[in-house]
Motif scaffolding. Structure first.
Motif, PDB file in Angstrom:
ATOM      1  N   LEU A   1       1.092  -1.083   0.262  1.00  0.00           N
ATOM      2  CA  LEU A   1      -0.715  -0.379  -0.462  1.00  0.00           C
ATOM      3  C   LEU A   1       0.996   0.824   0.346  1.00  0.00           C
ATOM      4  CD1 LEU A   1      -2.695  -0.471   2.858  1.00  0.00           C
ATOM      5  CD2 LEU A   1      -2.894  -0.199   0.204  1.00  0.00           C
ATOM      6  N   GLU A   2       0.528   2.288  -1.233  1.00  0.00           N
ATOM      7  CA  GLU A   2       0.989   3.392  -0.927  1.00  0.00           C
ATOM      8  C   GLU A   2      -0.113   4.526  -0.838  1.00  0.00           C
ATOM      9  OE1 GLU A   2       2.553   4.087  -4.657  1.00  0.00           O
ATOM     10  OE2 GLU A   2       4.513   2.370  -4.181  1.00  0.00           O
ATOM     11  N   GLY A   3      -1.110   4.535  -0.332  1.00  0.00           N
ATOM     12  CA  GLY A   3      -2.384   5.132  -0.697  1.00  0.00           C
ATOM     13  C   GLY A   3      -3.748   4.786  -0.139  1.00  0.00           C
ATOM     14  N   TYR A   4      -4.443   5.258   0.236  1.00  0.00           N
ATOM     15  CA  TYR A   4      -5.513   4.651   0.770  1.00  0.00           C
ATOM     16  C   TYR A   4      -6.545   5.274   0.621  1.00  0.00           C
ATOM     17  CZ  TYR A   4      -8.764   0.944   2.806  1.00  0.00           C
ATOM     18  OH  TYR A   4      -9.967   0.044   3.410  1.00  0.00           O
ATOM     19  N   VAL A   5      -7.914   5.344   0.457  1.00  0.00           N
ATOM     20  CA  VAL A   5      -9.227   6.384   0.338  1.00  0.00           C
ATOM     21  C   VAL A   5     -10.273   6.099   0.948  1.00  0.00           C
ATOM     22  CG1 VAL A   5     -10.514   8.023  -0.280  1.00  0.00           C
ATOM     23  CG2 VAL A   5      -8.061   8.022  -1.244  1.00  0.00           C
ATOM     24  N   GLY A   6     -10.980   6.367   1.990  1.00  0.00           N
ATOM     25  CA  GLY A   6     -11.964   5.584   2.138  1.00  0.00           C
ATOM     26  C   GLY A   6     -13.004   6.362   2.029  1.00  0.00           C
ATOM     27  N   VAL A   7     -14.844   7.010   1.830  1.00  0.00           N
ATOM     28  CA  VAL A   7     -15.709   7.481   1.677  1.00  0.00           C
ATOM     29  C   VAL A   7     -16.385   6.904   2.108  1.00  0.00           C
ATOM     30  CG1 VAL A   7     -14.588   8.192  -0.534  1.00  0.00           C
ATOM     31  CG2 VAL A   7     -16.171   6.668  -0.677  1.00  0.00           C
ATOM     32  N   ASP A   8     -17.395   7.758   2.798  1.00  0.00           N
ATOM     33  CA  ASP A   8     -18.660   7.961   3.456  1.00  0.00           C
ATOM     34  C   ASP A   8     -19.591   8.756   3.376  1.00  0.00           C
ATOM     35  OD1 ASP A   8     -19.178   4.476   5.794  1.00  0.00           O
ATOM     36  OD2 ASP A   8     -19.795   6.430   6.079  1.00  0.00           O
ATOM     37  N   PHE A   9     -20.810   8.549   4.037  1.00  0.00           N
ATOM     38  CA  PHE A   9     -21.477   9.803   4.214  1.00  0.00           C
ATOM     39  C   PHE A   9     -21.665  10.119   6.036  1.00  0.00           C
ATOM     40  CE2 PHE A   9     -26.139   7.755   4.136  1.00  0.00           C
ATOM     41  CZ  PHE A   9     -25.855   6.710   4.810  1.00  0.00           C
ATOM     42  N   SER A  10     -21.106   9.453   6.311  1.00  0.00           N
ATOM     43  CA  SER A  10     -21.694   9.836   7.788  1.00  0.00           C
ATOM     44  C   SER A  10     -20.155  10.429   8.715  1.00  0.00           C
ATOM     45  CB  SER A  10     -21.945   7.929   8.592  1.00  0.00           C
ATOM     46  OG  SER A  10     -20.994   8.372  10.129  1.00  0.00           O
ATOM     47  N   GLU A  11     -20.707  11.534   8.867  1.00  0.00           N
ATOM     48  CA  GLU A  11     -18.993  12.102   9.596  1.00  0.00           C
ATOM     49  C   GLU A  11     -19.334  11.876  10.675  1.00  0.00           C
ATOM     50  OE1 GLU A  11     -20.005  16.432  10.501  1.00  0.00           O
ATOM     51  OE2 GLU A  11     -20.627  16.729   7.902  1.00  0.00           O
ATOM     52  N   THR A  12     -19.397  10.804  12.182  1.00  0.00           N
ATOM     53  CA  THR A  12     -19.144  10.537  13.467  1.00  0.00           C
ATOM     54  C   THR A  12     -18.369   9.365  12.316  1.00  0.00           C
ATOM     55  OG1 THR A  12     -21.224  10.597  14.123  1.00  0.00           O
ATOM     56  CG2 THR A  12     -19.620   8.989  14.730  1.00  0.00           C
ATOM     57  N   ALA A  13     -18.573   8.639  11.332  1.00  0.00           N
ATOM     58  CA  ALA A  13     -17.281   7.615  11.070  1.00  0.00           C
ATOM     59  C   ALA A  13     -16.233   7.953  10.507  1.00  0.00           C
ATOM     60  CB  ALA A  13     -18.585   6.594   9.559  1.00  0.00           C
ATOM     61  N   LEU A  14     -16.683   8.563   9.433  1.00  0.00           N
ATOM     62  CA  LEU A  14     -15.180   9.479   9.157  1.00  0.00           C
ATOM     63  C   LEU A  14     -14.224  10.136  10.112  1.00  0.00           C
ATOM     64  CD1 LEU A  14     -16.709  11.490   6.318  1.00  0.00           C
ATOM     65  CD2 LEU A  14     -15.132   9.506   6.114  1.00  0.00           C
ATOM     66  N   GLU A  15     -15.029  10.946  11.088  1.00  0.00           N
ATOM     67  CA  GLU A  15     -13.840  11.261  12.270  1.00  0.00           C
ATOM     68  C   GLU A  15     -13.114   9.944  12.482  1.00  0.00           C
ATOM     69  OE1 GLU A  15     -16.558  13.694  14.863  1.00  0.00           O
ATOM     70  OE2 GLU A  15     -17.055  14.585  13.044  1.00  0.00           O
ATOM     71  N   MET A  16     -14.156   8.850  13.340  1.00  0.00           N
ATOM     72  CA  MET A  16     -13.061   7.716  13.972  1.00  0.00           C
ATOM     73  C   MET A  16     -12.414   6.663  13.389  1.00  0.00           C
ATOM     74  SD  MET A  16     -16.870   6.385  15.316  1.00  0.00           S
ATOM     75  CE  MET A  16     -15.888   4.738  16.946  1.00  0.00           C
ATOM     76  N   ALA A  17     -12.822   7.132  11.444  1.00  0.00           N
ATOM     77  CA  ALA A  17     -12.221   6.521  11.231  1.00  0.00           C
ATOM     78  C   ALA A  17     -10.554   6.989  10.728  1.00  0.00           C
ATOM     79  CB  ALA A  17     -12.411   6.415   9.522  1.00  0.00           C
ATOM     80  N   ALA A  18     -10.369   8.558  11.150  1.00  0.00           N
ATOM     81  CA  ALA A  18      -9.446   9.581  11.029  1.00  0.00           C
ATOM     82  C   ALA A  18      -7.984   8.466  12.215  1.00  0.00           C
ATOM     83  CB  ALA A  18      -9.269  10.408  10.667  1.00  0.00           C
ATOM     84  N   LYS A  19      -9.240   8.102  12.978  1.00  0.00           N
ATOM     85  CA  LYS A  19      -8.264   8.171  14.707  1.00  0.00           C
ATOM     86  C   LYS A  19      -7.550   6.648  14.348  1.00  0.00           C
ATOM     87  CE  LYS A  19     -10.518  12.023  17.295  1.00  0.00           C
ATOM     88  NZ  LYS A  19     -12.205  11.572  18.194  1.00  0.00           N
ATOM     89  N   ASN A  20      -8.270   6.253  14.249  1.00  0.00           N
ATOM     90  CA  ASN A  20      -7.602   4.376  13.674  1.00  0.00           C
ATOM     91  C   ASN A  20      -7.155   4.365  12.466  1.00  0.00           C
ATOM     92  OD1 ASN A  20      -9.898   3.445  15.807  1.00  0.00           O
ATOM     93  ND2 ASN A  20     -11.942   3.608  14.878  1.00  0.00           N
ATOM     94  N   CYS A  21      -7.233   4.811  11.403  1.00  0.00           N
ATOM     95  CA  CYS A  21      -6.075   4.758  10.198  1.00  0.00           C
ATOM     96  C   CYS A  21      -5.857   6.089  10.393  1.00  0.00           C
ATOM     97  CB  CYS A  21      -6.977   4.061   9.981  1.00  0.00           C
ATOM     98  SG  CYS A  21      -5.145   3.385   8.824  1.00  0.00           S
ATOM     99  N   PRO A  22      -5.071   6.863  10.691  1.00  0.00           N
ATOM    100  CA  PRO A  22      -4.030   7.818  10.812  1.00  0.00           C
ATOM    101  C   PRO A  22      -3.089   8.136   9.221  1.00  0.00           C
ATOM    102  CG  PRO A  22      -2.867   7.416  12.560  1.00  0.00           C
ATOM    103  CD  PRO A  22      -4.582   5.854  12.183  1.00  0.00           C
ATOM    104  N   GLN A  23      -3.119   7.116   8.722  1.00  0.00           N
ATOM    105  CA  GLN A  23      -2.369   6.735   7.179  1.00  0.00           C
ATOM    106  C   GLN A  23      -3.082   6.694   6.299  1.00  0.00           C
ATOM    107  OE1 GLN A  23      -2.570   4.052   9.953  1.00  0.00           O
ATOM    108  NE2 GLN A  23      -0.976   3.161   9.943  1.00  0.00           N
ATOM    109  N   ALA A  24      -4.475   6.427   6.620  1.00  0.00           N
ATOM    110  CA  ALA A  24      -4.788   6.586   5.440  1.00  0.00           C
ATOM    111  C   ALA A  24      -5.787   8.516   5.239  1.00  0.00           C
ATOM    112  CB  ALA A  24      -6.341   5.514   5.075  1.00  0.00           C
TER     113      ALA A  24
END
Length: 202
Positions: free
Chosen positions: A72-95
């Motif tokens: 992996l060199e890049g990982y992009v996650g998309v979602d429509f839940s702001e709460t999910a995205l805030e949690m995702a950024a904490k769980n996987c700061p590399q993405a």
């Protein structure tokens, strides 16, 4: 069968942590861990550099991918839940995590050589338009369940039902059946987004 739910519904689910506080746990404790292990093994075969995660949720699979996929060199996650995205950024700061309407917004500007769409399509009425809107000729792994739930608008009884629905948008080469407990099964599909998918109709 349930009804399609707005982003606010999922915001609240994620804030509460879901059933058994599952969204607060490490990916290895997830109900989906066995199916995610299969997805990781399939990704290792292709060694993708840039993964696009459709409906990434709280980023548990993103974290697992970063831990286990050295390509992996890049990982992009998309979602429509702001709460999910805030949690995702904490769980996987590399993405990188982005809020998008994945049915209506083009994703062609997002660099990817592989797409994952895990436990998402069953929640969306416009699942086929979503697939038609994906970058073309890109390999994809997706999963859908055999069980009903509050936010599910459909589920599947067997691999043939999955193939019959999604072969219109994806050149499916294999569907795996993964049992996640005594009653629940996930169907994991592997294929390529069709180049003419955008001209298809549901």
């Amino acid at each position: 069968m349930g009804n399609e739910r707005p982003s606010s519904f999922y915001d609240e689910v994620y804030k509460r942590g879901g059933t058994g506080k599952a969204f607060f746990k490490h990916y290895s404790e997830s109900l989906y861990y066995e199916s995610w292990n299969l997805v990781i093994s399939l990704l290792k075969e292709d060694q993708p550099k840039h993964v696009l995660d459709i409906g990434c949720g709280v980023g548990q699979f993103a974290q697992m991918a970063h831990d286990l996929l050295p390509s992996l060199e890049g990982y992009v996650g998309v979602d429509f839940s702001e709460t999910a995205l805030e949690m995702a950024a904490k769980n996987c700061p590399q993405a990188t995590f982005l809020r998008k309407n994945i049915v209506e917004e083009s994703l062609d500007d997002l660099l990817c050589d592989f797409i994952v769409c895990l436990e998402v399509l069953e929640h969306i009425e416009d699942d086929l338009p979503l697939l038609y809107n994906l970058p073309k000729n890109v390999d994809i792994i997706f999963s859908v369940p055999n069980y009903d739930s509050l936010g599910h608008v459909r589920h599947f009884s067997n691999e043939k039902e999955v193939l019959d629905r999604y072969a219109r948008a994806i050149d499916i080469v294999k569907i795996f059946t993964i049992r996640i407990n005594d009653e629940k099964v996930l169907y994991v599909g592997r294929g390529t987004v069709k180049s003419g998918a955008s001209t298809c109709t549901p």
